[in-house]
Design an enzyme around this catalytic site. Structure first.
Site, PDB file in Angstrom:
ATOM      1  CG  HIS A  24      -5.780   2.018   5.370  1.00 29.81           C
ATOM      2  ND1 HIS A  24      -5.336   2.944   6.270  1.00 29.81           N
ATOM      3  CD2 HIS A  24      -4.749   1.167   5.156  1.00 29.81           C
ATOM      4  CE1 HIS A  24      -4.073   2.659   6.592  1.00 29.81           C
ATOM      5  NE2 HIS A  24      -3.698   1.591   5.916  1.00 29.81           N
ATOM      6  CD  GLU A  73      -2.781   5.612   6.819  1.00 34.28           C
ATOM      7  OE1 GLU A  73      -2.766   5.632   5.579  1.00 34.28           O
ATOM      8  OE2 GLU A  73      -1.844   5.165   7.513  1.00 34.28           O
ATOM      9  CD  GLU A 119      -3.419  -2.424   7.434  1.00 37.96           C
ATOM     10  OE1 GLU A 119      -2.341  -2.725   6.939  1.00 37.96           O
ATOM     11  OE2 GLU A 119      -3.997  -1.353   7.212  1.00 37.96           O
ATOM     12  N   GLY A 178       2.703   2.275  10.737  1.00 39.24           N
ATOM     13  CA  GLY A 178       3.710   3.328  10.591  1.00 39.24           C
ATOM     14  C   GLY A 178       4.424   3.678  11.887  1.00 39.24           C
ATOM     15  N   GLY A 204       4.852   1.400   4.518  1.00 39.42           N
ATOM     16  CA  GLY A 204       6.135   2.047   4.268  1.00 39.42           C
ATOM     17  C   GLY A 204       7.170   1.168   3.594  1.00 39.42           C
ATOM     18  CB  SER A 258       5.328  -1.749  11.995  1.00 44.10           C
ATOM     19  OG  SER A 258       4.913  -0.416  12.272  1.00 44.10           O
ATOM     20  CG  ASN A 276      -1.692   1.236   1.430  1.00 40.30           C
ATOM     21  OD1 ASN A 276      -1.801   2.050   0.508  1.00 40.30           O
ATOM     22  ND2 ASN A 276      -2.246   1.422   2.615  1.00 40.30           N
ATOM     23  CD1 TRP A 277       3.573   1.130  -2.945  1.00 40.49           C
ATOM     24  CD2 TRP A 277       4.267   2.799  -4.249  1.00 40.49           C
ATOM     25  NE1 TRP A 277       4.676   0.692  -3.642  1.00 40.49           N
ATOM     26  CE2 TRP A 277       5.110   1.689  -4.455  1.00 40.49           C
ATOM     27  CE3 TRP A 277       4.501   3.964  -4.983  1.00 40.49           C
ATOM     28  CZ2 TRP A 277       6.186   1.725  -5.347  1.00 40.49           C
ATOM     29  CZ3 TRP A 277       5.563   3.997  -5.875  1.00 40.49           C
ATOM     30  CH2 TRP A 277       6.395   2.882  -6.045  1.00 40.49           C
ATOM     31  CE  LYS A 278       0.113   3.398   4.784  1.00 45.31           C
ATOM     32  NZ  LYS A 278       0.129   3.592   6.220  1.00 45.31           N
TER      33      LYS A 278
HETATM   34  C1  PEP Z   1      -0.795   0.241   6.194  1.00 46.89           C
HETATM   35  O1  PEP Z   1      -1.068   1.404   6.407  1.00 46.89           O
HETATM   36  O2  PEP Z   1      -1.549  -0.469   5.531  1.00 46.89           O
HETATM   37  C2  PEP Z   1       0.437  -0.273   6.772  1.00 46.89           C
HETATM   38  C3  PEP Z   1       0.479  -1.528   7.071  1.00 46.89           C
HETATM   39  O3  PEP Z   1       1.451   0.637   7.001  1.00 46.89           O
HETATM   40  P1  PEP Z   1       2.924   0.351   7.586  1.00 46.89           P
HETATM   41  O4  PEP Z   1       3.404  -0.957   6.993  1.00 46.89           O
HETATM   42  O5  PEP Z   1       3.739   1.508   7.143  1.00 46.89           O
HETATM   43  O6  PEP Z   1       2.778   0.247   9.067  1.00 46.89           O
END
Ligand code: PEP
Length: 245
Positions: A91, A93, A161, A167, A225, A203, A7-9
């Site tokens: 998600h 976010e 998640e 993050g 990330g 993460s 997921n590049w966001k």
């Molecule tokens: C995400 O937001 O889907 C995610 C898993 O982010 P990160 O790996 O950066 O924690």
């Protein structure tokens, strides 16, 4: 088969599309499904680069409707038209930044299916909810509120998640992950009538991927990330190789 989804966001310019080339030409881990979800501005570039590679392409969100006066939004049909096979919905976010409720997320899952896309439905508790002992109840309520009738393994993937792990560099303990994944799997067998894949997200990095992906009930990872660099994404995918499905 384990699914490793990136997921590049809100990251990546046209020059970053070269990362898709790097993923495409790298030796592919056997028995692992790969998916990249770049921002919408890069979908077409990624679709061209990944065509015929077997690597899936996903959107990061969609509107519930197929078209109309919704400035700035994208429909699931538009994502499919741009070459996507999947779309992330719900998600945290999106839930936090855009006030998305379970009912809204549910409509987005239905939109994904209407357009022939696989929906990756994200659920997870906040730190306050975890500390209050509510993690299982929160996730169960999110699933109950956002999984529409007609769910099956071919068109729905769940991503657990924990909001506090995204993050942050923090991850739940293995016991916590296994407990929530088992609960999700049980609830999804009831809702879908068959096992549905459950990814872990939060993460995930090359350094912890093997341990996380080896946990029972972890059918893959949703990676934020660490998916931005092809090398890290591929190292996570390699950690999934040879793990039981
Ligand atoms: C995400 O937001 O889907 C995610 C898993 O982010 P990160 O790996 O950066 O924690």
């Amino acid at each position: 088969m384990k699914l490793i989804a990136g997921n590049w966001k809100m990251n990546g310019l046209q020059a970053s599309a070269a990362e898709a080339d790097a993923v495409r030409v790298a030796p592919r881990p056997r028995g692992v499904e790969l998916l990249l979800c770049p921002p919408a501005t890069l979908l077409a570039a990624f679709a061209g680069r990944l065509a015929g590679s077997g690597i899936g392409l996903g959107g990061q969100d969609c509107h519930a409707l197929a078209s109309g006066a919704h400035t700035g939004d994208l429909s699931a049909e538009m994502l499919a038209d741009a070459g996507a096979s999947h779309v992330i919905v719900g998600h945290s976010e999106r839930r936090m930044d855009h006030g998305e409720t379970d009912a809204i997320v549910r409509a987005k899952v239905q939109a994904a299916w209407r357009a022939g896309l696989v929906a990756i439905l994200c659920v997870g508790e906040t730190l306050a909810q975890r500390e209050a002992g509510q993690a299982l109840a929160v996730v169960a309520a999110q699933l109950a509120g956002s999984v529409p009738p007609g769910a099956n393994a071919a068109r729905l993937v769940i991503a657990y998640e924990p909001v506090w792990a995204i993050g942050s560099g923090l991850t739940p303990t293995p016991e916590q992950i296994v407990e929530v994944h088992q609960a999700i799997a049980g609830q999804m067998r009831g809702l879908a009538g068959e096992p549905v894949r459950v990814l872990y997200g939060g993460s995930v990095k090359p350094g912890n991927a093997a341990e996380l992906l080896a946990l029972p009930g972890v059918d893959g990872a949703l990676v934020g990330g660490a998916s931005l660099k092809a090398g890290d994404f591929l190292a996570i995918a390699a950690a999934a190789q040879g793990q039981t499905p």
